[in-house]
Design an enzyme around this catalytic site. Structure first.
Site, short mmCIF file in Angstrom:
data_model
loop_
_atom_site.label_atom_id
_atom_site.label_comp_id
_atom_site.label_asym_id
_atom_site.label_seq_id
_atom_site.Cartn_x
_atom_site.Cartn_y
_atom_site.Cartn_z
CG HIS A 113 -56.11 -37.92 58.43
ND1 HIS A 113 -56.72 -39.12 57.90
CD2 HIS A 113 -55.95 -37.23 57.04
CE1 HIS A 113 -56.87 -39.23 56.55
NE2 HIS A 113 -56.40 -38.07 56.09
CG HIS A 143 -52.17 -39.08 53.65
ND1 HIS A 143 -52.91 -40.28 53.59
CD2 HIS A 143 -53.32 -38.16 54.02
CE1 HIS A 143 -54.17 -40.07 53.74
NE2 HIS A 143 -54.44 -38.76 53.70
CD GLN A 201 -50.71 -36.88 51.03
OE1 GLN A 201 -50.95 -35.78 51.43
NE2 GLN A 201 -51.35 -37.42 50.55
NE ARG A 212 -56.95 -38.30 43.99
CZ ARG A 212 -57.22 -39.04 43.10
NH1 ARG A 212 -57.15 -38.72 41.67
NH2 ARG A 212 -57.55 -40.13 43.56
CG HIS A 229 -59.17 -43.25 50.10
ND1 HIS A 229 -59.83 -42.24 49.39
CD2 HIS A 229 -58.00 -42.75 50.27
CE1 HIS A 229 -58.97 -41.40 49.22
NE2 HIS A 229 -57.81 -41.43 49.81
NE ARG A 280 -62.56 -38.63 45.80
CZ ARG A 280 -61.11 -38.63 46.01
NH1 ARG A 280 -60.35 -39.39 45.13
NH2 ARG A 280 -60.54 -38.02 47.24
CD GLU A 303 -59.41 -33.09 51.15
OE1 GLU A 303 -59.31 -34.41 50.83
OE2 GLU A 303 -58.21 -32.44 51.24
CG HIS A 343 -60.64 -33.46 54.90
ND1 HIS A 343 -59.74 -32.84 55.29
CD2 HIS A 343 -60.51 -34.59 54.12
CE1 HIS A 343 -58.58 -33.49 54.82
NE2 HIS A 343 -59.04 -34.67 54.31
CG ASP A 386 -54.56 -34.34 55.25
OD1 ASP A 386 -54.19 -35.36 54.74
OD2 ASP A 386 -55.69 -33.86 54.63
ZN LIG Z 1 -55.98 -37.66 53.99
#
Ligand SMILES: [Zn+2]
Length: 348
Positions: A27, A29, A32, A48, A149, A152, A179, A213, A264
């Site tokens: 996992h 991203h 980031q 976020r 995703h 949410r 999470e 998570h 992550d």
């Molecule tokens: Zn993630």
């Protein structure tokens, strides 16, 4: 000892290296990575907001260049495969695939379905539009996984359709869940059930599912994961950095739930540190030194991640047995010393 990595590899006789299955980063991203050390303070939701600004400024060109650097950092740290959980758009997904090829790391594009919230660029109009994009990646020969995703971002009808597609195509399905407690509370308020219960009711929990998570998962949710033989991807350095909390490791072990690891947010890129966090959390919470076995930890770092990404083969990695971190360590203690006392620079 001050020699460079390449030189040390060249000079080592093979007997001074130990081959292991490559670590698998299930996992990531990658964009980031640029937030490392930035925007400290406040909470996850404030972080976020900064992350969304960073996501908003990405282009295929920035992805191609920055991801290649981040993937090289992963590869140097012993990860030989990565699952990129990607929600920046199709052209950027192609660029991520190119970046991985340049860095020499296996990639599985966990291409993200996003119905609501986030930025415009994250979203598709419909599941049909999402699947068209996913098929474009597959046509290009890029390995993919289906990635709603989160609960949410995807309503139940999307989840159901995505679950059916993943099942029909025998693709991995990855999804964030539990999470943050706020996410659980919002799901309960909207749907009258917790995120993993919602995933189960929508047909998204199978043995090819990885829930990322599960930090705040209830016992009932963990039972659902165990019954479905789904996995959990833990991302301990990120979960620590963001103040998420930590998953109930002992309860996962008791239920036999498969666990893999992810870097992550890439605040830290070191598979040994992810494993040490899992082990340390288990020791602290149980008061025992064998709550998770060494074999289980090493499987979390490699085989479980590969299975989560649907990989049958992935490159190996070697341990530099002459590294100063392994000085005076007996051969039978090397694997324990890796998790207990080494950084990723021991991997070549
Ligand atoms: Zn993630």
């Amino acid at each position: 000892m001050n020699r460079g990595r390449a030189e040390s590899v060249e000079n080592l006789p093979i007997s001074e290296r130990l081959s292991l299955p490559g670590f698998v980063n299930a996992h990531s991203h990658a964009f980031q990575r640029s937030l490392r050390g930035r925007n400290e303070g406040q909470d996850f939701w404030a972080w976020r907001e900064t992350m969304l600004v960073e996501a908003g400024r990405q282009t295929p060109e920035t992805v191609r260049a920055a991801y290649a650097d981040t993937y090289r950092e992963m590869h140097a740290a012993g990860y030989t495969a990565v699952g990129e959980f990607h929600y920046l758009g199709l052209e950027e997904a192609f660029a991520a695939g190119d970046a991985a090829a340049e860095a020499g790391i296996e990639i599985v594009l966990l291409y993200t379905a996003y119905a609501r919230g986030g930025l415009d660029r994250f979203r598709q109009e419909s599941v049909a539009e999402y699947l068209t994009q996913l098929e474009r990646l597959r046509e290009r020969g890029i390995r993919v996984g289906v990635a709603p995703h989160s609960v949410r971002a995807c309503p139940p009808d999307w989840l159901a359709e995505l679950g059916r597609y993943a099942e029909r195509e025998t693709l991995p399905l990855h999804v964030h869940a539990d999470e943050q407690q706020r996410e659980v509370d919002e799901c309960l308020a909207e749907h009258g059930m917790t995120p993993i219960e919602l995933l189960a009711s929508a047909g998204c929990l199978t043995s090819r599912t990885t829930v990322v998570h599960a930090t705040h998962a209830s016992a009932a949710e963990l039972d659902l994961l165990a019954d479905a033989e789904a996995r959990i991807c833990l991302c301990p350095t990120t979960e620590a950095n963001l103040g998420d909390g930590f998953a109930p490791i002992e309860q996962l072990s008791e239920r036999g739930i498969g666990v893999c690891i992810g870097s992550d947010s890439n605040v830290r890129i070191d598979p040994l540190e992810e494993l040490r966090e899992i082990d340390g959390t288990a020791r602290r919470t149980t008061g025992k030194r064998d709550a998770v076995s060494l074999d289980a930890l090493l499987e979390m770092g490699a085989d479980e991640g590969a299975a989560a990404l649907g990989l049958e083969k992935w490159p190996a990695v070697e341990v530099d047995l002459e590294h100063p971190s392994l000085r005076d360590v007996a051969p039978e203690c090397v694997l324990g010393a890796l998790v207990a006392g080494c950084g990723a620079d021991v991997l070549v």
